[in-house]
Enzyme design. Structure first.
Site, PDB file in Angstrom:
ATOM      1  N   ARG A   1       0.866  -1.177   0.000  1.00  0.00           N
ATOM      2  CA  ARG A   1       0.000   0.000   0.000  1.00  0.00           C
ATOM      3  C   ARG A   1       0.902   1.227   0.000  1.00  0.00           C
ATOM      4  O   ARG A   1       2.107   1.123   0.183  1.00  0.00           O
ATOM      5  CB  ARG A   1      -0.951  -0.035   1.207  1.00  0.00           C
ATOM      6  CG  ARG A   1      -0.294  -0.523   2.497  1.00  0.00           C
ATOM      7  CD  ARG A   1      -0.818   0.135   3.699  1.00  0.00           C
ATOM      8  NE  ARG A   1      -0.624   1.568   3.645  1.00  0.00           N
ATOM      9  CZ  ARG A   1       0.527   2.178   3.880  1.00  0.00           C
ATOM     10  NH1 ARG A   1       1.617   1.511   4.178  1.00  0.00           N
ATOM     11  NH2 ARG A   1       0.619   3.496   3.803  1.00  0.00           N
ATOM     12  N   GLY A   2       0.273   2.401  -0.161  1.00  0.00           N
ATOM     13  CA  GLY A   2       1.067   3.621  -0.309  1.00  0.00           C
ATOM     14  C   GLY A   2       1.305   3.844  -1.799  1.00  0.00           C
ATOM     15  O   GLY A   2       1.665   2.907  -2.529  1.00  0.00           O
ATOM     16  N   ALA A   3       1.066   5.090  -2.238  1.00  0.00           N
ATOM     17  CA  ALA A   3       1.035   5.370  -3.675  1.00  0.00           C
ATOM     18  C   ALA A   3       2.294   4.894  -4.428  1.00  0.00           C
ATOM     19  O   ALA A   3       2.187   4.163  -5.417  1.00  0.00           O
ATOM     20  CB  ALA A   3       0.781   6.864  -3.891  1.00  0.00           C
TER      21      ALA A   3
ATOM     22  N   ARG B   1      -7.017  -0.173  -7.475  1.00  0.00           N
ATOM     23  CA  ARG B   1      -7.269   0.949  -6.546  1.00  0.00           C
ATOM     24  C   ARG B   1      -7.360   2.237  -7.367  1.00  0.00           C
ATOM     25  O   ARG B   1      -6.488   2.506  -8.192  1.00  0.00           O
ATOM     26  CB  ARG B   1      -6.165   1.045  -5.479  1.00  0.00           C
ATOM     27  CG  ARG B   1      -6.170  -0.156  -4.521  1.00  0.00           C
ATOM     28  CD  ARG B   1      -5.363   0.099  -3.274  1.00  0.00           C
ATOM     29  NE  ARG B   1      -6.030   0.999  -2.361  1.00  0.00           N
ATOM     30  CZ  ARG B   1      -5.443   1.502  -1.269  1.00  0.00           C
ATOM     31  NH1 ARG B   1      -4.185   1.200  -0.988  1.00  0.00           N
ATOM     32  NH2 ARG B   1      -6.109   2.311  -0.461  1.00  0.00           N
TER      33      ARG B   1
ATOM     34  N   GLN C   1      -2.977   2.856   9.644  1.00  0.00           N
ATOM     35  CA  GLN C   1      -1.628   2.929   9.067  1.00  0.00           C
ATOM     36  C   GLN C   1      -0.644   3.579  10.039  1.00  0.00           C
ATOM     37  O   GLN C   1       0.559   3.415   9.920  1.00  0.00           O
ATOM     38  CB  GLN C   1      -1.652   3.711   7.751  1.00  0.00           C
ATOM     39  CG  GLN C   1      -2.233   2.955   6.573  1.00  0.00           C
ATOM     40  CD  GLN C   1      -3.708   3.209   6.401  1.00  0.00           C
ATOM     41  OE1 GLN C   1      -4.417   3.565   7.347  1.00  0.00           O
ATOM     42  NE2 GLN C   1      -4.212   3.018   5.196  1.00  0.00           N
TER      43      GLN C   1
ATOM     44  N   ASP D   1      -1.494  10.909  -2.321  1.00  0.00           N
ATOM     45  CA  ASP D   1      -1.751   9.869  -3.324  1.00  0.00           C
ATOM     46  C   ASP D   1      -1.956  10.451  -4.713  1.00  0.00           C
ATOM     47  O   ASP D   1      -1.824   9.754  -5.715  1.00  0.00           O
ATOM     48  CB  ASP D   1      -2.977   9.043  -2.926  1.00  0.00           C
ATOM     49  CG  ASP D   1      -2.638   8.165  -1.750  1.00  0.00           C
ATOM     50  OD1 ASP D   1      -2.634   8.659  -0.609  1.00  0.00           O
ATOM     51  OD2 ASP D   1      -2.313   6.986  -1.976  1.00  0.00           O
TER      52      ASP D   1
ATOM     53  N   ASN E   1      -5.043  12.804  -0.094  1.00  0.00           N
ATOM     54  CA  ASN E   1      -4.301  11.865   0.764  1.00  0.00           C
ATOM     55  C   ASN E   1      -5.295  11.133   1.661  1.00  0.00           C
ATOM     56  O   ASN E   1      -6.515  11.370   1.611  1.00  0.00           O
ATOM     57  CB  ASN E   1      -3.259  12.633   1.583  1.00  0.00           C
ATOM     58  CG  ASN E   1      -2.281  11.711   2.291  1.00  0.00           C
ATOM     59  OD1 ASN E   1      -1.737  10.782   1.675  1.00  0.00           O
ATOM     60  ND2 ASN E   1      -2.054  11.930   3.576  1.00  0.00           N
ATOM     61  N   LYS E   2      -4.792  10.292   2.493  1.00  0.00           N
ATOM     62  CA  LYS E   2      -5.606   9.454   3.377  1.00  0.00           C
ATOM     63  C   LYS E   2      -6.671  10.268   4.113  1.00  0.00           C
ATOM     64  O   LYS E   2      -6.402  11.382   4.572  1.00  0.00           O
ATOM     65  CB  LYS E   2      -4.668   8.756   4.369  1.00  0.00           C
ATOM     66  CG  LYS E   2      -5.297   7.809   5.340  1.00  0.00           C
ATOM     67  CD  LYS E   2      -6.184   6.769   4.700  1.00  0.00           C
ATOM     68  CE  LYS E   2      -5.496   5.953   3.632  1.00  0.00           C
ATOM     69  NZ  LYS E   2      -6.437   5.163   2.810  1.00  0.00           N
TER      70      LYS E   2
HETATM   71  O1  MRU Z   1      -4.636   3.431   1.628  1.00  0.00           O
HETATM   72  P1  MRU Z   1      -3.156   3.563   1.679  1.00  0.00           P
HETATM   73  O2  MRU Z   1      -2.559   3.022   2.932  1.00  0.00           O
HETATM   74  O3  MRU Z   1      -2.494   3.009   0.438  1.00  0.00           O
HETATM   75  O4  MRU Z   1      -2.911   5.132   1.682  1.00  0.00           O
HETATM   76  C1  MRU Z   1      -1.598   5.625   1.730  1.00  0.00           C
HETATM   77  C2  MRU Z   1      -1.545   7.093   1.909  1.00  0.00           C
HETATM   78  O5  MRU Z   1      -2.547   7.763   1.955  1.00  0.00           O
HETATM   79  C3  MRU Z   1      -0.200   7.721   1.938  1.00  0.00           C
HETATM   80  O6  MRU Z   1      -0.205   8.853   2.748  1.00  0.00           O
HETATM   81  C4  MRU Z   1       0.189   8.124   0.510  1.00  0.00           C
HETATM   82  O7  MRU Z   1       0.165   7.027  -0.343  1.00  0.00           O
HETATM   83  C5  MRU Z   1       1.505   8.772   0.429  1.00  0.00           C
HETATM   84  S1  MRU Z   1       2.760   7.624   0.863  1.00  0.00           S
HETATM   85  C6  MRU Z   1       4.216   7.949   0.294  1.00  0.00           C
END
Ligand code: MRU
Length: 367
Positions: free
Chosen positions: A53-55, A90, A203, A243, A253-254
Site C-alpha cells: 500500500r502507499g502510492a 485501486r 496505518q 496519493d 491523501n488518506k
Molecule cells: O490506503 P493507503 O494506505 O495506500 O494510503 C496511503 C496514503 O494515503 C499515503 O499517505 C500516501 O500514499 C503517500 S505515501 C508515500
C-alpha cells in the site's frame, strides 16, 4: 531501511525463484511476514487487499505485475488487458496509472520477443528510482526541519505530526513524509513525531512500527487529538504524503488529512506535503471535483483488528449489528491550506506556478 539489523526494501526481486517478494503489510505491526507474489492475480490481490500500500509502492508493484504478465504472453492484447486489470485495483493513487502508462509506453514499440526482459528491467528501474527520489525528497524536507530546530535554539525536540503511513513501507524505501524525519534523526537532531492512528486501517501503527525500528521518538495518538495538540503549541510542523497532487497543488491523501490541514491553518502550524513527482497528476486541476475517491469495505469500519494478550491477531466488531457505515478512504486538501510541497527537485508553493517552476517540462500537458 534496517529492520532488526537487516536491510530491507518494501519489495525485492528474488532472482533464484524469479518472483517478487513483499512485506505483507496486513500483518504489521504484529508480525513481520514476507510473501511471494507469483501470478498476475496475486499482484492484483496484493494491491487491492493492501498487502502493499502507499502510492509509490503500489506503482512499483504494478510494474512488476506487468513484467510477470509479459513472460507468458507479450502480445499487445495482453499488455492492454494487464493494464486494465491492474489499474482497476485501486482508483485514487495516481502512481498506479503512472507506472502502468510508463510500462505500456516503453513496451509497445518493442518486438514481442524483447518485452518480458525489458519489462523486468523497467520494473527494477522504477523501484530503484523511487529509492533515489525519496531520498532527495528527504534532503529537501530536512531544510524545513533544520530551520525550525535553529529557531528553537535550546535543543528541544522538533515536534512533527504525520498522518497515515507515508513511510518507507509506503514506498520502496525512505518514505516521503518520513524521509526528512529519518534523515534529521540520523544526523542527530532531536525530534518527536506525533503519529496519527489513521482509522480505519490504522496505518499509524505501521508508522509507529517503522519509527520504533529506527529509534525515532514518537507518540501514537488518535486521529482527533491533532487539533488539540496544535492549539496547545505542541506541534511545530505537519508533514504528510499524498496519493495524487493536482497541477494546481491540491493534495489528495488518506482520509482525515484535510482536517489536520484545517487545524494547522487555524493554529499557524506549517503544513507540508512530501511527494515524488510520480504523484502529480498534471491532467487534473480541481482535486475536489476530479479525483476519484476510493470507497472501501464496510467491514473496515465496523470491525477493528488487533492482537490479543495470547498473541492472536483478530478482529472485533465495534458497531451495533446492521449499522450502515461509510468508508471514503481519501480526502482532498485544497492548495490554500498547504504551506508548501516537498519534491525531489526542491520545495515549492502548492500552486501551478510553484509546481511548474520545478517541473517546466509539464507546462504543455493539458490540465
Ligand atoms: O490506503 P493507503 O494506505 O495506500 O494510503 C496511503 C496514503 O494515503 C499515503 O499517505 C500516501 O500514499 C503517500 S505515501 C508515500
Amino acid at each position: 531501511m534496517i529492520v532488526d539489523g537487516k536491510h530491507f526494501r518494501s519489495l525485492w526481486w528474488n532472482e533464484t525463484r524469479g518472483v517478487l517478494e513483499i512485506i505483507d503489510q496486513t500483518w504489521l505491526p504484529y508480525d513481520f511476514r514476507t510473501i511471494q507474489v507469483v501470478t498476475l492475480q496475486d499482484f492484483a490481490d496484493a494491491i487491492r487487499e493492501m498487502k502493499v500500500r502507499g502510492a509509490p509502492l503500489i506503482g512499483a508493484t504494478a510494474a512488476y505485475g506487468v513484467a510477470r504478465a509479459m513472460e507468458s504472453d507479450p502480445s499487445d492484447a495482453n499488455l492492454e488487458r494487464t493494464w486494465n486489470f491492474l489499474e482497476a485495483t485501486r482508483p485514487t493513487a495516481i502512481n498506479l496509472k503512472w507506472a502502468l502508462n510508463r510500462c505500456r509506453d516503453a513496451l509497445l514499440p518493442l518486438p514481442e520477443s524483447d518485452r518480458a526482459a525489458s519489462a523486468l528491467r523497467l520494473a527494477h528501474l522504477i523501484a530503484d528510482e523511487d529509492v533515489q527520489i525519496n531520498k532527495k525528497v528527504g534532503q529537501h524536507g530536512l531544510e524545513i526541519i533544520l530551520k525550525i530546530a535553529q529557531r528553537k535554539n535550546n535543543g528541544d525536540p522538533v515536534r512533527i505530526l504525520t498522518h497515515c503511513n507515508a513511510g518507507w513501507l509506503a514506498t520502496v524505501d525512505w518514505g516521503t513524509a518520513t524521509s526528512p524525519i529519518y534523515q534529521a534523526h540520523d544526523m542527530g537532531l532531536n525530534l518527536h513525531v506525533w503519529v496519527d492512528e489513521t482509522r480505519p486501517r490504522n496505518q499509524g501503527a505501521i508508522t509507529a512500527w517503522e519509527l520504533g525500528k529506527h529509534g525515532v521518538p514518537h507518540t501514537y495518538i488518535v486521529d482527533n487529538a491533532g487539533g488539540h495538540l496544535m492549539q496547545h503549541g505542541m506541534v511545530d510542523l505537519v508533514i504528510t504524503g499524498t496519493d495524487r497532487t493536482t497541477r494546481c497543488g491540491d493534495v489528495c491523501n488518506k482520509i482525515g488529512t484535510y482536517l489536520k490541514a484545517l487545524a494547522a491553518k487555524d493554529n499557524d502550524v506549517p503544513f507540508y506535503v512530501a511527494l515524488p513527482s510520480s504523484t502529480i497528476d498534471w491532467t487534473v486541476r480541481n482535486g475536489l471535483m476530479e479525483i476519484p475517491i476510493e470507497e472501501r469495505s464496510d467491514a473496515e469500519i465496523s470491525n477493528i483488528q488487533g492482537i490479543s494478550a495470547a498473541g492472536k491477531v483478530d478482529a472485533v466488531t465495534v458497531t451495533p449489528e446492521g449499522t450502515p457505515v461509510g468508508n471514503p478512504a481519501f480526502d482532498v486538501t485544497p492548495s490554500r491550506l498547504v504551506t508548501g510541497l516537498i519534491t525531489e527537485r526542491g520545495l515549492c508553493d502548492a500552486s501551478e506556478t510553484g509546481l511548474l517552476s520545478l517541473f517546466p517540462e509539464f507546462s504543455d500537458t493539458v490540465g
